[in-house]
Structures are given as C-alpha cells and as structure tokens.
Design an enzyme around this catalytic site. Structure first.
Site, PDB file in Angstrom:
ATOM      1  CG  HIS A 170       6.929   4.821   9.128  1.00  0.00           C
ATOM      2  ND1 HIS A 170       6.415   6.011   8.655  1.00  0.00           N
ATOM      3  CD2 HIS A 170       8.276   4.902   8.961  1.00  0.00           C
ATOM      4  CE1 HIS A 170       7.408   6.776   8.223  1.00  0.00           C
ATOM      5  NE2 HIS A 170       8.546   6.131   8.399  1.00  0.00           N
ATOM      6  CG  LEU A 218      -1.806   1.206   1.426  1.00  0.00           C
ATOM      7  CD1 LEU A 218      -2.934   1.175   0.411  1.00  0.00           C
ATOM      8  CD2 LEU A 218      -2.360   1.229   2.845  1.00  0.00           C
TER       9      LEU A 218
END
Length: 353
Positions: free
Chosen positions: A234, A130
């Site tokens: 992240h 993604l």
C-alpha cells in the site's frame, strides 16, 4: 504538534483502549491487526498484558507497544510483536513458486508462476500492527515506532524465534478496493474483503483452510490488475517497507493471501539494530542541549526494563565513560546516573564512539 514533546514508546495499558480505538478508525482498509472494534481491541490489549505478566502460553504471546506524546499525554501510534505465529491457529500465506511445462517434441518450455498455500512461517516471530497517526508522520516518529520493537528484541532475545517476519499491507485503492482479493480470494470465499478481514482478526480462520484450494494457482490466469499488485505494498506502507529493508529484512517470495502484500523476513541475529545495539552506562545527566548539534547522530535509547520498558529517539554525547543525557530524556526513560541504557544509531551507517 508541540516541539517540546518527548515521543516515548512504552508497553500498552488497559486505559489506552480509547486512544487506540480512535487510531484504528483512521487506518482505512487492509490493516487487519488493528480493528476499529472495542471488544477485539480490549482482548488484544489483555493478551499483551498477560504476556508481560508471564501468564500467557507461548502460542498466544504478543507484545503491544504504544507511542505516547508526553505533552498531549495521548497515544498516537502502535506497533507490536507476535512471539510465535501459527502455534494456536494456522498462519497462512502464499508462496510464489514456479511450475515448468515442457515438451521436447513441440520445442516448448514454459516456466509458469504459481501460488501455493503455505504455513512455512509457523513458529517464527512477527513484527506487526504498525500504525502512526497521520498528524504525527514527521521527524523520527515513524522510525521510532518501527525500530523500538527491535531494541526490545535485542534486550530480550531469548523470548523470540530464530527468524523474524513482517507482513506488509498490500495494495488497495482509496475506496478500499483490493485487486488481488477481487480476482482471487473473493472467487473462493464469496465474501467481500472487509468481511474476510473481520473473520480473520476475530480468530475465525478455519474458513481459509476449508475454502482455499490446496493445489497450485496459476498466476497467469489472474487478471492483469491482480498480477500487477503481487508483492506490492500500500502507498502508505512504503516508508515502513524501506525502513525494514534498511534493517536487513527481505522479500523471499511469500505474500498475504488476502491482499497480495509481501512478507519481509530475516534471521533475527542479522537484523541491523539487534546486531549493533549495545549497553552503556548513563555517565551523567546534563542540562546542556545537544539536539541541534549536527555532529551527533540520532540514537535509539532504551532502558531495558522489561515491565516498564521505554524507548526514545534523542541525541546524546557518548564517550568511553558512557552517555550524557538531557534531563528530560533521562526522565522519559526512567533512568538515573550510573544505570544502564541500550543504545543503537537510528539510521544505518551512522557511528558513535
């Protein structure tokens, strides 16, 4: 950005490689499945094309989708599904477990967190790869890129496994430093994070089994900076994690062996978009604009055409007779009156008729 653009999900094409290579250059470290390597990207695209043609074995089947700006005629995002992980080469992660050390004589009872090397997700379907161009991270683009895959799985449920997993990108700083890798993986592999990533995405995963210890690893022996990022995503991955969690995927104690990012998982039939999507008829194509009608929910609309698949986010008037689509939406989906479309609300808790 052009406000009149229709953002459309479609299957990847061979001539998308230049646009995807440009996207890959923007990912930074940690997105292992989208390498900035033209040879590897061409191989990934070819594998996807062979999957759609029906010439790929189940062990290598994977679907790669692109998000295209209709005005710019440019690919600005990618997302993918792996049909069954770990059938062709091992699919590793760490299972976060517990070992109990106890002594009745000393009145000591310690529950110690551990990491076990695991292949528990072998054969399950994976949501992966993604990435959305930073210039397009607005509006409904991210939601479309993530959830279009779920619409595809709803339409072609028989092609996928009973469970779905999604590895989330783990924490690393702006310079690409991964505390988890620096304090664990690097100790055993003696190579840097980028090199390990490259070996993994190149299909050379034998080194993981060869070098990673088979016995449990004690989490408490890691540096605090590594312990603190176990199961942490992240910062750029937070929106994707929240979206998948809204669909019912949950962290069940598995993490990536490189960066410590969490794996989310769910039974495929419990995923919200798969469960709630339904097939409706295109009742009419009308030029009456509905995009500013605040009473109408945002919808995922797909054409359920396996070889020429399309998904968009749009508003539409829906009644028992079917959906009334704007001409540009019908055109983006390659649909005419009387044909069928798949529909689901973009966000949970919204309702249609």
């Amino acid at each position: 950005m052009h406000t009149t653009a229709i953002m459309t999900i479609r299957p990847v094409r061979a001539d998308d490689v230049t646009d995807i290579l440009a996207l890959a250059a923007k990912t930074g470290s940690g997105l292992t499945t989208l390498p900035a390597d033209e040879t590897l990207l061409k191989a990934r695209i070819d594998r996807s094309l062979r999957t759609w043609r029906g010439s790929a074995d189940k062990a290598e089947q994977g679907y790669l989708f692109v998000l295209e700006d209709s005005v710019q005629q440019r690919v600005v995002g990618v997302s993918a599904i792996e049909v069954a992980v770990g059938l062709q080469e091992p699919w590793y992660n760490f299972r976060v477990g517990t070992l109990v050390h106890a002594s009745r004589a000393l009145n000591v009872y310690n529950a110690v967190p551990t990491l076990y090397l695991s292949n528990d997700h072998t054969g399950q379907s994976e949501l992966c790869t993604l990435f959305l161009d930073p210039d397009y991270r607005q509006g409904t683009n991210g939601q479309l890129l993530i959830k279009a895959r779920l619409m595809f799985m709803a339409a072609f449920r028989q092609r996928f496994g009973r469970r779905v997993v999604a590895e989330m990108r783990g924490f690393s700083d702006d310079a690409g430093y991964s505390p988890f890798w620096a304090n664990l993986g690097q100790r055993f592999f003696s190579i840097d994070f980028a090199h390990a990533d490259h070996l993994s995405i190149s299909g050379n995963k034998a080194f993981i089994a060869e070098l990673m210890p088979k016995h449990p690893l004690y989490v408490d022996l890691l540096a605090a900076e590594a312990r603190d990022v176990i199961g942490v995503v992240h910062p750029q991955t937070e929106p994707a994690k929240a979206t998948l969690e809204s669909e019912g995927l949950r962290y069940q104690g598995y993490i990536d062996i490189f960066d410590g990012g969490p794996t989310l998982e769910a039974e495929i039939d419990d995923i919200r978009t798969l469960r709630e999507s339904r097939v409706i008829s295109v009742a009419s194509v009308s030029s009456a604009s509905v995009k500013d009608d605040e009473t109408l929910p945002w919808l995922l609309l797909a054409n359920d055409d396996y070889n020429d698949y399309r998904v968009v986010v749009a508003k539409a008037r829906v009644s028992e007779a079917g959906a009334e689509l704007e001409p540009r939406i019908a055109q983006a989906l390659n649909l005419n009156c009387g044909q069928s479309a798949r529909m689901a609300t973009l966000f949970a808790r919204e309702k249609t008729v």
